[in-house]
Design a protein around this motif. Structure first.
Motif, PDB file in Angstrom:
ATOM      1  N   PRO A  50       0.832  -1.210   0.000  1.00  0.00           N
ATOM      2  CA  PRO A  50       0.000   0.000   0.000  1.00  0.00           C
ATOM      3  C   PRO A  50       0.864   1.256   0.000  1.00  0.00           C
ATOM      4  N   GLY A  51       0.453   2.220  -0.821  1.00  0.00           N
ATOM      5  CA  GLY A  51       1.233   3.440  -0.977  1.00  0.00           C
ATOM      6  C   GLY A  51       2.265   3.372  -2.079  1.00  0.00           C
ATOM      7  N   GLY A  52       2.481   2.195  -2.624  1.00  0.00           N
ATOM      8  CA  GLY A  52       3.472   2.017  -3.675  1.00  0.00           C
ATOM      9  C   GLY A  52       2.956   2.382  -5.047  1.00  0.00           C
ATOM     10  N   SER A  53       3.811   2.152  -6.045  1.00  0.00           N
ATOM     11  CA  SER A  53       3.484   2.515  -7.427  1.00  0.00           C
ATOM     12  C   SER A  53       3.773   1.362  -8.371  1.00  0.00           C
ATOM     13  N   LEU A  54       3.034   1.339  -9.464  1.00  0.00           N
ATOM     14  CA  LEU A  54       3.269   0.420 -10.564  1.00  0.00           C
ATOM     15  C   LEU A  54       2.973   1.151 -11.862  1.00  0.00           C
TER      16      LEU A  54
ATOM     17  N   SER B  43      -0.913  -5.266  -1.259  1.00  0.00           N
ATOM     18  CA  SER B  43      -1.003  -5.929   0.044  1.00  0.00           C
ATOM     19  C   SER B  43       0.302  -5.766   0.799  1.00  0.00           C
ATOM     20  N   SER B  44       0.174  -5.703   2.118  1.00  0.00           N
ATOM     21  CA  SER B  44       1.363  -5.628   2.948  1.00  0.00           C
ATOM     22  C   SER B  44       1.759  -7.024   3.421  1.00  0.00           C
TER      23      SER B  44
ATOM     24  N   LEU C  41      -1.062   3.426  -4.317  1.00  0.00           N
ATOM     25  CA  LEU C  41      -1.950   2.272  -4.472  1.00  0.00           C
ATOM     26  C   LEU C  41      -2.560   1.851  -3.146  1.00  0.00           C
ATOM     27  N   LYS C  42      -3.800   1.386  -3.240  1.00  0.00           N
ATOM     28  CA  LYS C  42      -4.565   0.958  -2.080  1.00  0.00           C
ATOM     29  C   LYS C  42      -4.942  -0.511  -2.235  1.00  0.00           C
ATOM     30  N   PRO C  43      -5.222  -1.214  -1.151  1.00  0.00           N
ATOM     31  CA  PRO C  43      -5.659  -2.615  -1.271  1.00  0.00           C
ATOM     32  C   PRO C  43      -6.866  -2.771  -2.184  1.00  0.00           C
TER      33      PRO C  43
ATOM     34  N   PHE D 259      -3.894   7.896 -10.511  1.00  0.00           N
ATOM     35  CA  PHE D 259      -3.542   7.183 -11.744  1.00  0.00           C
ATOM     36  C   PHE D 259      -3.421   8.172 -12.904  1.00  0.00           C
ATOM     37  N   THR D 260      -2.517   7.864 -13.825  1.00  0.00           N
ATOM     38  CA  THR D 260      -2.352   8.670 -15.028  1.00  0.00           C
ATOM     39  C   THR D 260      -2.246   7.762 -16.249  1.00  0.00           C
ATOM     40  N   ILE D 261      -3.108   7.996 -17.214  1.00  0.00           N
ATOM     41  CA  ILE D 261      -3.052   7.256 -18.473  1.00  0.00           C
ATOM     42  C   ILE D 261      -2.322   8.110 -19.506  1.00  0.00           C
TER      43      ILE D 261
END
Length: 115
Positions: free
Chosen positions: A14-18, A114-115, A85-87, A67-69
């Motif tokens: 959580p809180g991360g990016s992809l 997920s953590s 990011l959130k769960p 989010f950005t497209i």
């Protein structure tokens, strides 16, 4: 026949990016509307973000500001940058290409928060 291949999914805290990518075959990418959809277990598929050939974007309320497209017509590729990011963002993410009556889907890529 258009083929769409998604990549970039995975497990993130959580809180991360992809950053998801979707590479398209064919010659109509630059004149097609492109979208990212997601489907969580037991839920309907929902549109997350979309971008027109001219670069106008639209987002679901749940992802606005996170989010950005974007698209690169020279590479026939559309991207989805996902931050904070959130769960509840956990789902299979699908790329869609739409041109007139032609709608094509990728095979999907799993995103798990997920953590």
């Amino acid at each position: 026949q258009v083929q769409l291949v998604e990549s970039g999914g995975g497990l993130v805290q959580p809180g991360g990016s992809l950053r998801l990518s979707c590479a398209a075959s064919g010659s109509i990418f630059s004149i097609s509307n492109m979208g990212w959809f997601r489907q969580a277990p037991g839920k309907q598929r929902e549109r997350v973000a979309a971008i027109t050939p001219g670069g106008v974007t639209n987002y679901a309320d749940s992802v606005k500001g996170r989010f950005t497209i974007s698209r690169d017509n020279a590479k026939n590729t559309v991207y989805l940058q996902m931050n904070s990011l959130k769960p509840e963002d956990t789902a299979v993410y699908y790329c869609n290409q739409a041109y007139r009556t032609i709608s094509s889907w990728g095979q999907g890529t799993q995103v798990t928060v997920s953590s």
